[in-house]
Design a protein around this motif. Structure first.
Motif, PDB file in Angstrom:
ATOM      1  N   SER A 131       0.588  -1.440  -0.009  1.00  0.00           N
ATOM      2  CA  SER A 131       0.071  -0.120  -0.038  1.00  0.00           C
ATOM      3  C   SER A 131       0.893   1.230  -0.015  1.00  0.00           C
ATOM      4  N   ALA A 132       2.083   1.089   0.753  1.00  0.00           N
ATOM      5  CA  ALA A 132       2.739   2.423   0.794  1.00  0.00           C
ATOM      6  C   ALA A 132       3.320   2.786  -0.552  1.00  0.00           C
ATOM      7  N   LEU A 133       3.528   1.946  -1.505  1.00  0.00           N
ATOM      8  CA  LEU A 133       3.983   2.188  -2.793  1.00  0.00           C
ATOM      9  C   LEU A 133       2.937   2.442  -3.767  1.00  0.00           C
ATOM     10  N   ALA A 134       1.749   1.617  -3.780  1.00  0.00           N
ATOM     11  CA  ALA A 134       0.328   1.923  -4.410  1.00  0.00           C
ATOM     12  C   ALA A 134      -0.185   3.112  -4.182  1.00  0.00           C
ATOM     13  N   ILE A 135      -0.039   3.970  -2.926  1.00  0.00           N
ATOM     14  CA  ILE A 135      -0.540   5.061  -2.684  1.00  0.00           C
ATOM     15  C   ILE A 135       0.161   6.102  -3.595  1.00  0.00           C
ATOM     16  N   ARG A 136       1.357   5.833  -3.546  1.00  0.00           N
ATOM     17  CA  ARG A 136       2.214   6.842  -4.362  1.00  0.00           C
ATOM     18  C   ARG A 136       2.122   6.620  -5.873  1.00  0.00           C
ATOM     19  N   GLY A 137       1.357   5.575  -6.210  1.00  0.00           N
ATOM     20  CA  GLY A 137       1.253   5.353  -7.595  1.00  0.00           C
ATOM     21  C   GLY A 137       2.145   4.787  -8.455  1.00  0.00           C
ATOM     22  N   ASN A 138       2.984   3.985  -7.684  1.00  0.00           N
ATOM     23  CA  ASN A 138       3.824   2.875  -8.323  1.00  0.00           C
ATOM     24  C   ASN A 138       3.314   1.841  -8.947  1.00  0.00           C
ATOM     25  N   ARG A 139       4.191   1.400 -10.096  1.00  0.00           N
ATOM     26  CA  ARG A 139       3.729   0.429 -11.038  1.00  0.00           C
ATOM     27  C   ARG A 139       3.496  -0.919  -9.935  1.00  0.00           C
ATOM     28  N   TRP A 140       2.588  -1.944 -10.347  1.00  0.00           N
ATOM     29  CA  TRP A 140       2.315  -3.186  -9.554  1.00  0.00           C
ATOM     30  C   TRP A 140       3.487  -3.877  -9.107  1.00  0.00           C
ATOM     31  N   TRP A 141       4.324  -3.808 -10.005  1.00  0.00           N
ATOM     32  CA  TRP A 141       5.501  -4.712  -9.725  1.00  0.00           C
ATOM     33  C   TRP A 141       6.476  -4.301  -8.646  1.00  0.00           C
ATOM     34  N   TRP A 142       6.536  -2.928  -8.680  1.00  0.00           N
ATOM     35  CA  TRP A 142       7.105  -2.032  -7.386  1.00  0.00           C
ATOM     36  C   TRP A 142       6.256  -2.334  -6.050  1.00  0.00           C
ATOM     37  N   CYS A 143       5.255  -2.325  -6.492  1.00  0.00           N
ATOM     38  CA  CYS A 143       4.151  -2.479  -5.077  1.00  0.00           C
ATOM     39  C   CYS A 143       4.367  -3.880  -4.376  1.00  0.00           C
ATOM     40  N   VAL A 144       4.676  -4.944  -5.391  1.00  0.00           N
ATOM     41  CA  VAL A 144       4.866  -6.276  -4.993  1.00  0.00           C
ATOM     42  C   VAL A 144       6.131  -6.447  -4.368  1.00  0.00           C
ATOM     43  N   LEU A 145       7.286  -5.650  -4.849  1.00  0.00           N
ATOM     44  CA  LEU A 145       8.411  -5.769  -4.321  1.00  0.00           C
ATOM     45  C   LEU A 145       8.418  -4.911  -2.943  1.00  0.00           C
ATOM     46  N   GLY A 146       7.649  -4.123  -2.972  1.00  0.00           N
ATOM     47  CA  GLY A 146       7.598  -3.367  -1.451  1.00  0.00           C
ATOM     48  C   GLY A 146       6.911  -4.161  -0.533  1.00  0.00           C
ATOM     49  N   CYS A 147       6.005  -5.018  -1.004  1.00  0.00           N
ATOM     50  CA  CYS A 147       5.260  -6.043  -0.019  1.00  0.00           C
ATOM     51  C   CYS A 147       6.068  -7.149   0.317  1.00  0.00           C
TER      52      CYS A 147
END
Length: 165
Positions: A131-147
């Motif tokens: 969520s921290a990356l998704a809220i900032r509008g990052n691509r889904w794969w960055w969000c998964v990496l953040g996860c």
């Protein structure tokens, strides 16, 4: 939607993330002793988390009162500020406590209760990382990496704290 923002505000606060990791570490360390059943694991972990929370409130109030506001802030305002800043530590323990309480009431075995409590913690950390990356509008794969990264870091800290306790 305002409910989700409020939930994010509480779960993603530094005190909530810290409380989540500390609580999981306490659960893990307490569960390592085979003599401890679900009731002991829950009681020890919850009481110790409250002790950590009191220390957190004290340090936040003292730091706030003696900080940049020192001439304009009363002790009561500093304590209120510290309580608001620190409440996430206690709120973060609510979800992982559910499986522990299910163990206390015999709905899960002790091992199952601990395993589910830790799963809840790791899923929460994963969701926060995503969520921290998704809220900032990052691509889904960055969000998964953040996860994955937030879950790995949290699990590593929980492991280190558990073996130290």
């Amino acid at each position: 939607m305002s409910y989700l923002r409020a939930l994010w505000h509480h779960l993603a606060s530094p005190s909530a993330i810290y409380g989540l990791i500390v609580y999981a570490s306490l659960i893990t360390a307490t569960a390592a002793d085979d003599d401890n059943g679900p009731r002991s694991i829950f009681a020890f972990s919850a009481v110790t988390l409250v002790a950590f929370w009191i220390a957190h409130v004290f340090s936040a109030a003292l730091g706030h009162h003696g900080g940049e506001h020192r001439g304009t802030v009363t002790v009561a305002r500093s304590v209120r500020h510290a309580l608001a800043e620190s409440v996430g530590m206690l709120e973060a323990a609510i979800l992982p406590s559910i499986p522990l309480l299910m163990g206390v009431f015999g709905l899960l075995t002790g091992d199952e209760a601990v395993a589910w409590a830790l799963r809840v913690v790791l899923v929460t950390l994963a969701g926060l990382g995503y969520s921290a990356l998704a809220i900032r509008g990052n691509r889904w794969w960055w969000c998964v990496l953040g996860c994955l990264v937030s879950t790995a870091i949290g699990a590593g800290i929980i492991f280190l704290e558990a073996i130290l306790h």
